[in-house]
Design an enzyme around this catalytic site. Structure first.
Site, PDB file in Angstrom:
ATOM      1  N   ALA A  65     -10.930  -4.998   0.272  1.00 14.62           N
ATOM      2  CA  ALA A  65      -9.694  -5.783   0.190  1.00 14.62           C
ATOM      3  C   ALA A  65     -10.020  -7.146  -0.391  1.00 14.62           C
ATOM      4  O   ALA A  65      -9.587  -8.182   0.101  1.00 14.62           O
ATOM      5  CB  ALA A  65      -9.054  -5.923   1.569  1.00 14.62           C
ATOM      6  N   GLY A  66     -10.810  -7.124  -1.462  1.00 12.40           N
ATOM      7  CA  GLY A  66     -11.240  -8.357  -2.104  1.00 12.40           C
ATOM      8  C   GLY A  66     -10.397  -8.716  -3.307  1.00 12.40           C
ATOM      9  O   GLY A  66      -9.206  -8.403  -3.380  1.00 12.40           O
ATOM     10  N   VAL A 107     -10.190  -7.626  -6.321  1.00 13.77           N
ATOM     11  CA  VAL A 107      -9.604  -6.553  -7.133  1.00 13.77           C
ATOM     12  C   VAL A 107      -8.783  -5.599  -6.266  1.00 13.77           C
ATOM     13  O   VAL A 107      -7.581  -5.444  -6.456  1.00 13.77           O
ATOM     14  CB  VAL A 107     -10.698  -5.778  -7.905  1.00 13.77           C
ATOM     15  CG1 VAL A 107     -10.100  -4.584  -8.637  1.00 13.77           C
ATOM     16  CG2 VAL A 107     -11.396  -6.706  -8.898  1.00 13.77           C
ATOM     17  N   GLY A 108      -9.434  -4.948  -5.315  1.00 11.17           N
ATOM     18  CA  GLY A 108      -8.732  -3.993  -4.476  1.00 11.17           C
ATOM     19  C   GLY A 108      -7.633  -4.631  -3.649  1.00 11.17           C
ATOM     20  O   GLY A 108      -6.540  -4.066  -3.487  1.00 11.17           O
ATOM     21  N   ASN A 138     -16.555  -2.321 -12.914  1.00 14.14           N
ATOM     22  CA  ASN A 138     -16.992  -2.548 -14.289  1.00 14.14           C
ATOM     23  C   ASN A 138     -18.130  -1.588 -14.626  1.00 14.14           C
ATOM     24  O   ASN A 138     -18.802  -1.076 -13.739  1.00 14.14           O
ATOM     25  CB  ASN A 138     -17.482  -3.990 -14.462  1.00 14.14           C
ATOM     26  CG  ASN A 138     -16.368  -4.995 -14.278  1.00 14.14           C
ATOM     27  OD1 ASN A 138     -15.248  -4.776 -14.702  1.00 14.14           O
ATOM     28  ND2 ASN A 138     -16.678  -6.120 -13.645  1.00 14.14           N
ATOM     29  N   LYS A 141     -14.062  -1.791 -22.357  1.00 10.08           N
ATOM     30  CA  LYS A 141     -14.058  -2.834 -21.328  1.00 10.08           C
ATOM     31  C   LYS A 141     -15.487  -3.230 -20.967  1.00 10.08           C
ATOM     32  O   LYS A 141     -15.798  -4.416 -20.762  1.00 10.08           O
ATOM     33  CB  LYS A 141     -13.310  -2.315 -20.092  1.00 10.08           C
ATOM     34  CG  LYS A 141     -12.828  -3.420 -19.104  1.00 10.08           C
ATOM     35  CD  LYS A 141     -13.914  -3.931 -18.190  1.00 10.08           C
ATOM     36  CE  LYS A 141     -13.441  -5.025 -17.268  1.00 10.08           C
ATOM     37  NZ  LYS A 141     -12.766  -4.573 -16.070  1.00 10.08           N
ATOM     38  N   GLU A 149     -23.829  -8.240 -10.582  1.00 16.34           N
ATOM     39  CA  GLU A 149     -23.985  -6.842 -10.996  1.00 16.34           C
ATOM     40  C   GLU A 149     -24.864  -6.701 -12.236  1.00 16.34           C
ATOM     41  O   GLU A 149     -24.583  -5.889 -13.110  1.00 16.34           O
ATOM     42  CB  GLU A 149     -22.614  -6.226 -11.254  1.00 16.34           C
ATOM     43  CG  GLU A 149     -21.722  -6.154 -10.035  1.00 16.34           C
ATOM     44  CD  GLU A 149     -20.366  -5.548 -10.334  1.00 16.34           C
ATOM     45  OE1 GLU A 149     -20.011  -4.534  -9.718  1.00 16.34           O
ATOM     46  OE2 GLU A 149     -19.657  -6.103 -11.200  1.00 16.34           O
TER      47      GLU A 149
END
Length: 304
Positions: free
Chosen positions: A8-9, A11-12, A101, A184, A267
């Site tokens: 729940a950061g 993005v999500g 990503n 992307k 990442e």
């Protein structure tokens, strides 16, 4: 449809929140600390596209349930843990959609859940989570793209498309999702690479002739590696991405740069490292990519 959003950061939390805002059935799979935060203060989105606050349904690892769609929005370095946490929530008709990503995670998900369950997905959004757990989104970009890996317009993606219809975000069903993911990948690897290398948002870098040369050179190196890997990319990918880079908001920062500013993990192995490994495999010289990689690995050593 019942959605499970893993994380729940930035993005999500954002796209799951937009689904909730529309009225869809959404549950977040989170860690205990985040669960407490969401129960006490709610899921809070502060966005140029409109604010939203709600108290969402949550589950933690070790619980179970059944969901129609699982959106995986974790960072790549948490993927293995996320896969294990998700397994109890997956049934034979569950659709897994990654929002990460890069590209290598598709193979990991297919191995864990079989090929039929996994479709493609990606997003374009500049967002972060502040110290209060609020999701902060400062640019207009909030796009989510998904689709079958073979390009088919299947019944299940039609149902997912319907669920996302009318949400406060730009959502697109793609019949060429693999190409979109590779494209992307080239863009985010370059953008994260130069913004972390120079510790600047995109504007000051591209305002210098030498900065533009580095950006263009990195796009060219990455495209060369991708072609050697037979990736389904456009013949003019370098030009397309460079022109796009010149058009984004001058103050935009990559999520990796924001992570670096917060002294968080990055990442690098999933993005730059994977391409560097493929460059070595094909004996391709990539000096700019190598410089970006060294910078990020040194940062990792300093923050461990």
């Amino acid at each position: 449809m019942k959605f499970l959003v893993v994380g729940a950061g930035a993005v999500g939390g954002y796209f799951g929140g937009r689904l909730l805002e529309k009225g869809e059935d959404v549950t977040f799979l989170v860690r205990y600390k985040r669960q407490e935060q969401l129960l006490d203060h709610g899921l809070v989105i502060e966005s140029v596209n409109g604010d939203y606050k709600t108290t969402p349904k949550t589950v933690v690892e070790g619980e179970d349930g059944q969901f129609d769609v699982v959106l995986i929005s974790t960072k790549a370095y948490h993927l293995e843990q996320a896969i294990e946490a998700v397994k109890p929530f997956v049934h034979k008709e569950t659709v897994i959609i990654p929002m990460l990503n890069g590209i290598n995670h598709i193979h990991s998900l297919q191995q864990a859940f079989n090929q039929e369950r996994v479709i493609g997905g990606l997003c374009f959004i500049e967002s972060t989570v502040n110290e209060d757990g609020h999701i902060i989104q400062t640019s207009k970009a909030h796009q989510f793209i998904f689709g079958e890996l073979d390009g088919k317009y299947s019944d299940r993606v039609k149902r997912i498309e319907k669920a996302f219809s009318g949400v406060n975000a730009s959502v697109k069903l793609s019949e060429s999702i693999l190409q979109e993911m590779w494209h992307k990948y080239s863009f985010i690897t370059t953008m994260s690479g130069v913004t972390t290398l120079f510790r600047q948002p995109v504007g000051p870098i591209r305002n210098m002739r030498e900065g533009r040369e580095v950006i263009k050179g990195l796009f060219e190196e990455i495209a060369k590696v991708m072609r050697a890997e037979n990736a389904p990319i456009d013949d003019a990918l370098e030009t397309i991405q460079f022109d796009r880079f010149l058009s984004v908001e001058a103050g935009m920062k990559s999520s990796m740069q924001r992570d670096m500013e917060k002294q968080s993990a990055v990442e690098v192995d999933h993005l730059q490292g994977y391409l560097l490994e493929k460059a070595r495999k094909h004996h391709i010289e990539v000096p700019i990519l190598k410089s970006v990689y060294v910078n990020l690995k040194l940062y990792e050593q300093q923050t461990q």
